[in-house]
Design a protein around this motif. Sequence first.
Motif, PDB file in Angstrom:
ATOM      1  N   GLY A  43       0.838  -1.191   0.000  1.00  0.00           N
ATOM      2  CA  GLY A  43       0.000   0.000   0.000  1.00  0.00           C
ATOM      3  C   GLY A  43       0.873   1.242   0.000  1.00  0.00           C
ATOM      4  N   VAL A  45       0.297   5.066   0.376  1.00  0.00           N
ATOM      5  CA  VAL A  45      -0.738   6.015   0.766  1.00  0.00           C
ATOM      6  C   VAL A  45      -0.137   7.396   0.966  1.00  0.00           C
ATOM      7  N   GLN A 102      -9.445   3.663  -2.349  1.00  0.00           N
ATOM      8  CA  GLN A 102     -10.448   4.010  -1.336  1.00  0.00           C
ATOM      9  C   GLN A 102     -11.838   4.140  -1.942  1.00  0.00           C
ATOM     10  N   LEU A 126      -1.460  -0.988  -4.071  1.00  0.00           N
ATOM     11  CA  LEU A 126      -2.652  -0.187  -3.812  1.00  0.00           C
ATOM     12  C   LEU A 126      -2.250   1.254  -3.551  1.00  0.00           C
ATOM     13  N   SER A 138      -8.252  -1.859   5.087  1.00  0.00           N
ATOM     14  CA  SER A 138      -7.254  -2.739   4.480  1.00  0.00           C
ATOM     15  C   SER A 138      -6.497  -3.532   5.542  1.00  0.00           C
ATOM     16  N   ILE A 146       0.122  -7.281   3.742  1.00  0.00           N
ATOM     17  CA  ILE A 146       0.353  -5.953   3.172  1.00  0.00           C
ATOM     18  C   ILE A 146       1.456  -5.208   3.924  1.00  0.00           C
ATOM     19  N   TYR A 148       2.790  -1.209   4.232  1.00  0.00           N
ATOM     20  CA  TYR A 148       2.373   0.162   3.949  1.00  0.00           C
ATOM     21  C   TYR A 148       3.571   1.086   3.833  1.00  0.00           C
TER      22      TYR A 148
END
Length: 176
Positions: A43, A45, A102, A126, A138, A146, A148
């Motif tokens: 991920g 973000v 999202q 993602l 998530s 995952i 991040y």
Amino acid sequence: VSRARVAPESLANLKIVFRIARMIPRALESAVRASLRRFPVVGLVGARQTGKTTLARKLLRAMPGGTVLLDLERPSDLAKLAEPELYLEPLAGRLVVLDEVQRLPGLFPVLRALVDTRRRPGRFLLLGSASPDLLRQSAESLAGRIAYHELGPFALHEVGGAHAARLWLRGGFPGS
């Protein structure tokens, strides 16, 4: 003198390649690459306009094998995921990038099932906001699957001291 015609989509691709070629290297890039070699889902973000999609495009260019990029702000890409399992399952050997993830919170349990069926590193990247809701959704569905990374605005060491004043005025964000 005849002039060769360039298809508009080819011109758009050339613009993307040019932008990536002159992209400011991000400090986070090597960490994201390492996570893609280790985790099935990564991920990335951060706030809008921090360069998540640009960094993902750069990573895609260097990935072996085929890759797929779906921008969930585009209705055509969103429609491909009307039946997410049917669309994503055949792509098990490729890196699939889901931008603005999202927008489709119900996708996380499907990703978990796909990863559990065929676990391999670098299956999904993602991209999305760093909203607490996204991270919670998530994290609940993809726990242990995952890694991040949060991409912030440009840091001074990424752009160099000569750009400090401009970086300060924009809060580290690029022009849009």
